[in-house]
Design a protein around this motif. Structure first.
Motif, mmCIF file in Angstrom:
data_model
loop_
_atom_site.group_PDB
_atom_site.id
_atom_site.type_symbol
_atom_site.label_atom_id
_atom_site.label_comp_id
_atom_site.label_asym_id
_atom_site.label_seq_id
_atom_site.Cartn_x
_atom_site.Cartn_y
_atom_site.Cartn_z
ATOM 1 N N GLY A 138 0.799 -1.219 0.000
ATOM 2 C CA GLY A 138 0.000 0.000 0.000
ATOM 3 C C GLY A 138 0.829 1.264 0.000
ATOM 4 O O GLY A 138 0.477 2.226 0.684
ATOM 5 N N GLY A 139 1.929 1.290 -0.739
ATOM 6 C CA GLY A 139 2.780 2.471 -0.801
ATOM 7 C C GLY A 139 3.777 2.585 0.333
ATOM 8 O O GLY A 139 4.538 3.553 0.384
ATOM 9 N N GLY A 170 12.838 -1.527 9.153
ATOM 10 C CA GLY A 170 12.725 -0.211 8.542
ATOM 11 C C GLY A 170 11.410 -0.066 7.805
ATOM 12 O O GLY A 170 11.013 -0.956 7.051
ATOM 13 N N LEU A 171 10.721 1.066 8.025
ATOM 14 C CA LEU A 171 9.462 1.372 7.347
ATOM 15 C C LEU A 171 9.559 2.775 6.766
ATOM 16 O O LEU A 171 10.048 3.691 7.431
ATOM 17 C CB LEU A 171 8.279 1.308 8.319
ATOM 18 C CG LEU A 171 8.034 -0.015 9.046
ATOM 19 C CD1 LEU A 171 6.963 0.162 10.111
ATOM 20 C CD2 LEU A 171 7.623 -1.099 8.059
ATOM 21 N N ALA A 172 9.094 2.951 5.536
ATOM 22 C CA ALA A 172 9.144 4.271 4.901
ATOM 23 C C ALA A 172 7.965 4.416 3.961
ATOM 24 O O ALA A 172 7.586 3.473 3.255
ATOM 25 C CB ALA A 172 10.449 4.467 4.142
ATOM 26 N N GLY A 173 7.367 5.614 3.934
ATOM 27 C CA GLY A 173 6.240 5.873 3.046
ATOM 28 C C GLY A 173 5.996 7.357 2.897
ATOM 29 O O GLY A 173 6.435 8.163 3.729
ATOM 30 N N ASP A 174 5.293 7.733 1.828
ATOM 31 C CA ASP A 174 4.922 9.124 1.571
ATOM 32 C C ASP A 174 3.418 9.272 1.738
ATOM 33 O O ASP A 174 2.632 8.506 1.162
ATOM 34 C CB ASP A 174 5.336 9.540 0.156
ATOM 35 C CG ASP A 174 6.846 9.554 -0.020
ATOM 36 O OD1 ASP A 174 7.543 10.065 0.881
ATOM 37 O OD2 ASP A 174 7.328 9.049 -1.045
ATOM 38 N N PHE A 175 3.026 10.287 2.496
ATOM 39 C CA PHE A 175 1.616 10.521 2.786
ATOM 40 C C PHE A 175 1.302 11.987 2.529
ATOM 41 O O PHE A 175 1.643 12.852 3.336
ATOM 42 C CB PHE A 175 1.291 10.159 4.242
ATOM 43 C CG PHE A 175 1.699 8.761 4.622
ATOM 44 C CD1 PHE A 175 0.851 7.693 4.415
ATOM 45 C CD2 PHE A 175 2.954 8.535 5.179
ATOM 46 C CE1 PHE A 175 1.230 6.410 4.770
ATOM 47 C CE2 PHE A 175 3.342 7.259 5.531
ATOM 48 C CZ PHE A 175 2.479 6.190 5.322
ATOM 49 N N VAL A 178 4.307 14.209 2.587
ATOM 50 C CA VAL A 178 5.116 14.070 3.796
ATOM 51 C C VAL A 178 5.759 12.691 3.792
ATOM 52 O O VAL A 178 5.074 11.674 3.700
ATOM 53 C CB VAL A 178 4.277 14.253 5.068
ATOM 54 C CG1 VAL A 178 5.137 14.058 6.317
ATOM 55 C CG2 VAL A 178 3.631 15.633 5.084
ATOM 56 N N ASN A 179 7.077 12.660 3.887
ATOM 57 C CA ASN A 179 7.810 11.403 3.945
ATOM 58 C C ASN A 179 8.026 11.014 5.404
ATOM 59 O O ASN A 179 8.531 11.808 6.196
ATOM 60 C CB ASN A 179 9.156 11.542 3.230
ATOM 61 C CG ASN A 179 10.014 10.295 3.367
ATOM 62 O OD1 ASN A 179 10.983 10.278 4.120
ATOM 63 N ND2 ASN A 179 9.665 9.248 2.653
ATOM 64 N N VAL A 180 7.628 9.791 5.760
ATOM 65 C CA VAL A 180 7.744 9.312 7.135
ATOM 66 C C VAL A 180 8.618 8.061 7.141
ATOM 67 O O VAL A 180 8.403 7.143 6.341
ATOM 68 C CB VAL A 180 6.371 8.992 7.747
ATOM 69 C CG1 VAL A 180 6.533 8.501 9.187
ATOM 70 C CG2 VAL A 180 5.474 10.223 7.708
ATOM 71 N N VAL A 181 9.587 8.025 8.043
ATOM 72 C CA VAL A 181 10.508 6.900 8.161
ATOM 73 C C VAL A 181 10.546 6.448 9.614
ATOM 74 O O VAL A 181 10.653 7.274 10.528
ATOM 75 C CB VAL A 181 11.931 7.292 7.696
ATOM 76 C CG1 VAL A 181 12.923 6.175 8.001
ATOM 77 C CG2 VAL A 181 11.944 7.623 6.212
ATOM 78 N N PHE A 182 10.446 5.129 9.811
ATOM 79 C CA PHE A 182 10.613 4.545 11.143
ATOM 80 C C PHE A 182 11.683 3.470 11.053
ATOM 81 O O PHE A 182 11.664 2.633 10.142
ATOM 82 C CB PHE A 182 9.312 3.924 11.647
ATOM 83 C CG PHE A 182 9.479 3.172 12.952
ATOM 84 C CD1 PHE A 182 9.514 3.854 14.154
ATOM 85 C CD2 PHE A 182 9.625 1.789 12.960
ATOM 86 C CE1 PHE A 182 9.683 3.170 15.355
ATOM 87 C CE2 PHE A 182 9.792 1.100 14.148
ATOM 88 C CZ PHE A 182 9.815 1.792 15.357
#
Length: 374
Positions: A138-139, A170-175, A178-182
């Motif tokens: 899901g992106g 590692g998790l990364a996505g654009d919303f 806004v780019n969010v990284v954990f």
């Protein structure tokens, strides 16, 4: 989760029937260097040479998967041979992949810092054998890895009860712009530094971080927070956290980047970090002025290049910090067909970085080097 990853490894043992109908490709690439350096204290005193070769295999399978394997033979020209441990096996598709061998850890792949943060000490792979899986859902890009050996080839199972160590996520996505990284890594269960091997960038402690970035009014803004436990493996002996903000803003041919990191510690003294970089690029000229205050130490660097034309680029730089001043001048000529000629002179006042001076990591002293890529 461990059983899922271990079961997935079996997929790499693909049947001969699957390969029979596969399209197999083989690639051969490498680079070579022949040079002379006059610094008697450097790593390359006098004439030196280096040869690195990479062999890659790729098979397009009937089920839409791609199986790949690569092996790197490094430093073949030094007369000491190659230990043969630099390899990677992978099985990939449009949705994700499974990687085994000399591959990055999951948190290392996705983490984006906001300036110079002390607490984001995620392990960086350099010679370890690792198992990593990644998938797009899901992106959102999700990666998970474990270490199987240290950088010296010692298996994890030989020094603890188990074959996997230090889960890394590692998790990364654009919303909505806004780019969010954990990113997260658990504490290594291998005791007494046995997992570090020769890789000083493997940190045994648990680390967690979250990073958010976006763009508005022409500026790129990144806010990040990281925390580590008190066994981070970096020699500090203390845990802590970092909260940083970084802003990059272009003004004509100049891009200004500034950051500030608030540092906290569970014990001992720790200073905040901050810095400013001005990067100018216009036509054949590129100049970078960089200032950092790293744990109370001022670091200043002025580096530039000029494209003379006809394949010739000249470089110069001056860097200073508490350890002493460094400077270099260099010229590099593109000879075509992957060949180039480098002539450089570099000086390190306190002999700190005799082979890594400046952005291009010049050797101390006078160097003449002919290099090839094929």
């Amino acid at each position: 989760m461990k059983s899922i990853l271990l079961s997935s490894v079996a997929v790499l043992g693909l049947s001969s029937a699957a390969y029979a109908d596969a399209h197999l490709g083989v690639t051969l690439s490498g680079d070579a260097e022949l040079g002379y350096n006059d610094d008697i204290l450097g790593d390359n005193d006098g004439f030196y040479s280096e040869l690195d070769v990479t062999i890659g295999f790729t098979a397009e399978l009937d089920n839409g998967l791609t199986a790949s394997a690569s092996i790197d033979f490094e430093d073949l020209a030094d007369g000491e041979g190659n230990d043969g441990d630099s390899y990677e096996l992978s099985l990939t598709s449009d949705m994700g992949g499974l990687y085994y061998g000399d591959t990055n850890f999951a948190a290392q792949n996705v983490w984006v810092a906001a300036g110079d943060m002390e607490a984001d000490s995620f392990s960086e792979a350099d010679g370890e054998e690792a198992l990593r899986g990644e998938v797009m859902i899901g992106g959102i890009e999700a990666q998970l890895s474990y270490a199987l050996s240290n950088a010296d080839g010692t298996r994890v199972g030989l020094v603890r009860d188990g074959d996997l160590d230090q889960l890394s996520l590692g998790l990364a996505g654009d919303f909505g712009g806004v780019n969010v990284v954990f990113a997260y890594q658990e504490e290594s269960e291998v005791v007494d530094g046995a997992h570090n091997g020769s890789n000083g960038d493997f940190n045994e402690g648990g680390v967690m971080g979250i990073s958010v970035g976006t763009s508005f009014a022409g500026a790129d803004v990144r806010l990040a927070y990281a925390t580590r436990d008190d066994d981070a493996g970096d020699g500090s002996g203390v845990g802590g956290d970092s909260l940083g903000i970084q802003v990059a803003y272009p003004v004509g041919p100049v891009t200004a980047t500034v950051y500030y990191v608030s540092e906290g510690s569970d014990g001992g003294d720790v200073d905040d970090n901050y810095g400013l970089t001005l990067a100018y690029e216009d036509g054949p000229v590129a100049v970078t002025l960089d200032y950092d205050n790293d744990q109370g130490v001022d670091k200043i660097g002025l580096e530039g290049s000029y494209d003379v034309g006809n394949g010739l680029v000249v470089y110069a730089g001056y860097l200073t910090e508490d350890a002493g001043d460094r400077m270099y001048v260099a010229g590099e000529m593109d000879l075509g067909s992957g060949a180039s000629l480098l002539v450089s002179y570099a000086d390190d006042e306190d002999d700190v970085d005799e082979d890594e001076i400046g952005a291009n990591e010049y050797q101390r002293g006078t160097t003449v080097e002919l290099s090839f890529e094929f």
